[in-house]
Design an enzyme around this catalytic site. Structure first.
Site, PDB file in Angstrom:
ATOM      1  N   GLY A 162      -4.659  -4.464  -4.722  1.00 12.63           N
ATOM      2  CA  GLY A 162      -5.439  -3.994  -3.806  1.00 12.63           C
ATOM      3  C   GLY A 162      -6.411  -5.468  -3.819  1.00 12.63           C
ATOM      4  O   GLY A 162      -6.548  -6.928  -4.185  1.00 12.63           O
TER       5      GLY A 162
ATOM      6  N   ARG B 263       1.389  -3.516  -1.137  1.00 12.19           N
ATOM      7  CA  ARG B 263       2.134  -2.761  -2.355  1.00 12.19           C
ATOM      8  C   ARG B 263       3.747  -2.833  -2.584  1.00 12.19           C
ATOM      9  O   ARG B 263       4.079  -2.510  -1.128  1.00 12.19           O
ATOM     10  CB  ARG B 263       1.675  -1.598  -2.833  1.00 12.19           C
ATOM     11  CG  ARG B 263       0.089  -1.658  -2.818  1.00 12.19           C
ATOM     12  CD  ARG B 263      -0.519  -0.873  -4.220  1.00 12.19           C
ATOM     13  NE  ARG B 263      -1.641  -0.293  -3.868  1.00 12.19           N
ATOM     14  CZ  ARG B 263      -2.405  -0.519  -5.065  1.00 12.19           C
ATOM     15  NH1 ARG B 263      -2.109  -1.331  -5.751  1.00 12.19           N
ATOM     16  NH2 ARG B 263      -4.175  -1.131  -4.023  1.00 12.19           N
TER      17      ARG B 263
ATOM     18  N   ASP C 194      -3.310  -5.888 -12.541  1.00 10.34           N
ATOM     19  CA  ASP C 194      -1.974  -5.674 -13.736  1.00 10.34           C
ATOM     20  C   ASP C 194      -0.491  -5.217 -13.545  1.00 10.34           C
ATOM     21  O   ASP C 194       0.387  -5.793 -14.026  1.00 10.34           O
ATOM     22  CB  ASP C 194      -3.155  -4.546 -14.977  1.00 10.34           C
ATOM     23  CG  ASP C 194      -2.348  -2.815 -14.812  1.00 10.34           C
ATOM     24  OD1 ASP C 194      -2.696  -3.010 -13.308  1.00 10.34           O
ATOM     25  OD2 ASP C 194      -3.372  -2.617 -14.972  1.00 10.34           O
TER      26      ASP C 194
ATOM     27  N   THR D 193      -9.097  -8.181  -8.382  1.00  4.84           N
ATOM     28  CA  THR D 193      -9.254  -7.015  -8.881  1.00  4.84           C
ATOM     29  C   THR D 193     -10.964  -6.814  -8.840  1.00  4.84           C
ATOM     30  O   THR D 193     -11.709  -7.726  -9.728  1.00  4.84           O
ATOM     31  CB  THR D 193      -8.291  -6.305  -9.382  1.00  4.84           C
ATOM     32  OG1 THR D 193      -9.274  -5.126  -9.517  1.00  4.84           O
ATOM     33  CG2 THR D 193      -8.231  -7.032 -10.871  1.00  4.84           C
TER      34      THR D 193
ATOM     35  N   ASP E 279     -12.123  -3.973  -9.618  1.00  5.18           N
ATOM     36  CA  ASP E 279     -12.558  -3.037 -10.717  1.00  5.18           C
ATOM     37  C   ASP E 279     -12.977  -3.687 -12.230  1.00  5.18           C
ATOM     38  O   ASP E 279     -13.404  -3.087 -13.246  1.00  5.18           O
ATOM     39  CB  ASP E 279     -10.504  -2.321 -10.764  1.00  5.18           C
ATOM     40  CG  ASP E 279     -10.373  -1.662 -10.044  1.00  5.18           C
ATOM     41  OD1 ASP E 279     -11.760  -1.280  -9.294  1.00  5.18           O
ATOM     42  OD2 ASP E 279      -9.251  -1.379  -9.787  1.00  5.18           O
TER      43      ASP E 279
ATOM     44  N   ASP F 262     -10.964  -4.472 -14.373  1.00  2.00           N
ATOM     45  CA  ASP F 262      -9.771  -3.382 -15.250  1.00  2.00           C
ATOM     46  C   ASP F 262      -8.969  -4.504 -16.456  1.00  2.00           C
ATOM     47  O   ASP F 262      -8.014  -3.603 -16.935  1.00  2.00           O
ATOM     48  CB  ASP F 262      -9.770  -2.178 -15.212  1.00  2.00           C
ATOM     49  CG  ASP F 262      -8.463  -2.496 -13.715  1.00  2.00           C
ATOM     50  OD1 ASP F 262      -8.392  -4.107 -13.542  1.00  2.00           O
ATOM     51  OD2 ASP F 262      -7.534  -2.477 -13.542  1.00  2.00           O
TER      52      ASP F 262
ATOM     53  N   ARG G 107     -11.413   3.461 -10.579  1.00  2.00           N
ATOM     54  CA  ARG G 107     -10.318   4.096 -11.275  1.00  2.00           C
ATOM     55  C   ARG G 107     -10.544   4.328 -12.924  1.00  2.00           C
ATOM     56  O   ARG G 107     -11.764   5.458 -13.265  1.00  2.00           O
ATOM     57  CB  ARG G 107      -9.278   3.847 -10.792  1.00  2.00           C
ATOM     58  CG  ARG G 107      -8.643   3.566  -9.764  1.00  2.00           C
ATOM     59  CD  ARG G 107      -7.489   3.369  -9.449  1.00  2.00           C
ATOM     60  NE  ARG G 107      -7.223   1.966  -9.376  1.00  2.00           N
ATOM     61  CZ  ARG G 107      -6.149   0.490  -9.919  1.00  2.00           C
ATOM     62  NH1 ARG G 107      -5.083   1.491  -9.781  1.00  2.00           N
ATOM     63  NH2 ARG G 107      -6.207  -0.457  -9.965  1.00  2.00           N
TER      64      ARG G 107
HETATM   65  P1  ATP Z   1      -4.934  -3.205  -8.429  1.00  2.00           P
HETATM   66  O1  ATP Z   1      -5.431  -3.528  -9.743  1.00  2.00           O
HETATM   67  O2  ATP Z   1      -6.153  -3.586  -7.328  1.00  2.00           O
HETATM   68  O3  ATP Z   1      -4.413  -2.372  -8.059  1.00  2.00           O
HETATM   69  P2  ATP Z   1      -2.406  -4.104  -8.846  1.00  2.00           P
HETATM   70  O4  ATP Z   1      -1.897  -5.215  -8.661  1.00  2.00           O
HETATM   71  O5  ATP Z   1      -2.238  -3.677 -10.641  1.00  2.00           O
HETATM   72  O6  ATP Z   1      -3.718  -4.179  -8.406  1.00  2.00           O
HETATM   73  P3  ATP Z   1      -0.334  -2.199  -8.089  1.00  2.00           P
HETATM   74  O7  ATP Z   1      -0.067  -1.280  -6.681  1.00  2.00           O
HETATM   75  O8  ATP Z   1      -0.501  -2.098  -9.310  1.00  2.00           O
HETATM   76  O9  ATP Z   1      -1.652  -3.416  -8.248  1.00  2.00           O
HETATM   77  O10 ATP Z   1       1.254  -3.927  -8.132  1.00  2.00           O
HETATM   78  C1  ATP Z   1       1.245  -4.242  -6.875  1.00  2.00           C
HETATM   79  C2  ATP Z   1       2.727  -4.670  -7.143  1.00  2.00           C
HETATM   80  O11 ATP Z   1       3.265  -5.086  -8.372  1.00  2.00           O
HETATM   81  C3  ATP Z   1       2.980  -3.105  -6.875  1.00  2.00           C
HETATM   82  O12 ATP Z   1       3.592  -3.007  -5.015  1.00  2.00           O
HETATM   83  C4  ATP Z   1       4.960  -3.644  -7.450  1.00  2.00           C
HETATM   84  O13 ATP Z   1       5.323  -4.189  -5.438  1.00  2.00           O
HETATM   85  C5  ATP Z   1       4.030  -5.068  -8.483  1.00  2.00           C
HETATM   86  N1  ATP Z   1       4.566  -3.900  -9.191  1.00  2.00           N
HETATM   87  C6  ATP Z   1       3.422  -3.351 -10.444  1.00  2.00           C
HETATM   88  N2  ATP Z   1       4.462  -3.016 -11.289  1.00  2.00           N
HETATM   89  C7  ATP Z   1       5.251  -3.673 -11.543  1.00  2.00           C
HETATM   90  C8  ATP Z   1       6.387  -4.011 -12.371  1.00  2.00           C
HETATM   91  N3  ATP Z   1       5.923  -2.811 -13.425  1.00  2.00           N
HETATM   92  N4  ATP Z   1       7.076  -4.233 -12.236  1.00  2.00           N
HETATM   93  C9  ATP Z   1       7.203  -5.144 -11.468  1.00  2.00           C
HETATM   94  N5  ATP Z   1       7.258  -4.825 -10.311  1.00  2.00           N
HETATM   95  C10 ATP Z   1       5.638  -4.324 -10.704  1.00  2.00           C
END
Ligand code: ATP
Length: 319
Positions: free
Chosen positions: A11, A72, A103, A125, A127, A129, A171
């Site tokens: 995000g 994503r 994360d 982020t 959040d 979090d 969340r």
């Molecule tokens: P936000 O907290 O804003 O949602 P985020 O980084 O946690 O941000 P996610 O959608 O969980 O957002 O992850 C972003 C991207 O990171 C995913 O679309 C994917 O491409 C990659 N990703 C997430 N988890 C994994 C994993 N376990 N292994 C490899 N790539 C991952």
């Protein structure tokens, strides 16, 4: 290290641009080429990569969103997808990568690091979090956006003697609701980390009304039930008209606050420094106003602790 890359993933969050700017400028300042990768891991797999100049990041420190765009990417979660990404990095001669995200993005960065790509994460982020760091980039800007909305809601609620439920993002982490609740003088805050008692909330509203309160604000973190149903229940019990405002995506936008711009600038520069020192698989954070860095895996294992002190203070001050 001659060439590094930077991407934003997951995000978007206000302050991501300030972090990109810091990575690009610190990289160029230190004699490196900096490549901007568009739309997170998606752009990495598909080779959507461009060289960043000093001017590519001019006039962005104050802008919300991310000039590199974010996305994503399910494909990156697969071994095959990551192989493609690694090949692209090799083709473009990118020896080190800065990943700005949450994360999930860090989990991806860790996998790249395990595959031999030098990778550093920056927490971007709204959040807040990520437990290893006191603050993530974007959090305080989102809290300010919520405060701005609360101010406007108060004006109209006071004119009509209404209560208002304000649903905010977060969340599994109630920090936006909690911090905005404290700073905005909310009467009640409903969080994922704490049981809430609807009767207590109603009692407080009635007591407030009897004391001559013109309006009341109830902060609600998203995902804790239907805000409209909670509002209806409150209305039935208290006989106080209760409106609901779901703030939604406006919380992600807007100009980053000074705090977020400074945090992003410091973290971006530190990430580049770490890459120059040959570090990999680490994330940058802030604790007690000192920048820190730690192993991604260890950082992701730390469980977010609920800020009881802030919660108790919010309750005490909203009697
Ligand atoms: P936000 O907290 O804003 O949602 P985020 O980084 O946690 O941000 P996610 O959608 O969980 O957002 O992850 C972003 C991207 O990171 C995913 O679309 C994917 O491409 C990659 N990703 C997430 N988890 C994994 C994993 N376990 N292994 C490899 N790539 C991952």
């Amino acid at each position: 290290m001659r060439t590094i890359g930077v991407l934003t993933s997951g995000g978007d969050a206000p302050g991501m641009n300030a972090a990109i700017r810091a990575v690009v400028r610190a990289g160029i300042y230190n004699g490196m080429k900096v490549m901007g990768i568009e739309r997170g891991y998606n752009g990495l797999i598909n080779g959507h990569i461009k060289e960043m100049e000093l001017s590519s990041v001019a006039d962005i420190i104050h802008r919300g969103g991310t000039v590199l765009k974010t996305a994503r990417c399910e494909e990156f979660k697969t071994e095959e997808g990551r192989k493609k990404a690694i090949n692209v990095l090799k083709v473009f001669g990118i020896e080190g990568l800065v990943v700005i995200g949450g994360d999930g993005s860090f989990a991806g960065a860790q996998k790249l690091s395990e595959a031999g790509i030098k990778t550093i994460g920056i927490p971007g982020t709204i959040d807040n979090d990520l437990a290893y760091t006191d603050y993530t980039i974007g959090f305080y800007t989102a809290v300010n956006t919520v405060l701005d909305a609360i101010g406007k809601i108060r004006d109209t609620s006071a004119s009509h003697d209404r209560a208002n439920i304000v649903e905010v993002m977060g969340r599994h982490c109630g920090d936006i609701a909690l911090y905005a609740g404290l700073a905005g003088g909310a009467e009640s805050v409903i969080l994922p980390e704490e049981e809430y008692n609807i009767d207590e909330i109603c009692k407080k509203l009635i007591q407030g009304k009897n004391r001559g309160k013109l309006h009341s604000i109830i902060m609600l973190a998203e995902g804790l039930g239907n805000a409209f149903e909670i509002g209806k229940k409150i209305e039935e019990v208290t006989n106080i008209e209760t409106k609901v405002t779901v703030l939604g995506h406006i919380q992600r936008g807007g100009n980053p606050t000074a705090f977020d711009r400074i945090l992003a600038s410091r973290m971006g520069a530190r990430a580049v420094e770490l890459l120059m020192d040959g570090a990999s698989g680490r994330v940058v954070g802030i604790r007690a106003n000192q920048l820190i860095d730690m192993d991604i895996h260890e950082a992701l294992l730390i469980e977010k602790k609920f800020d009881k002190e802030i919660s108790e203070l919010t309750k005490m001050l909203s009697i």
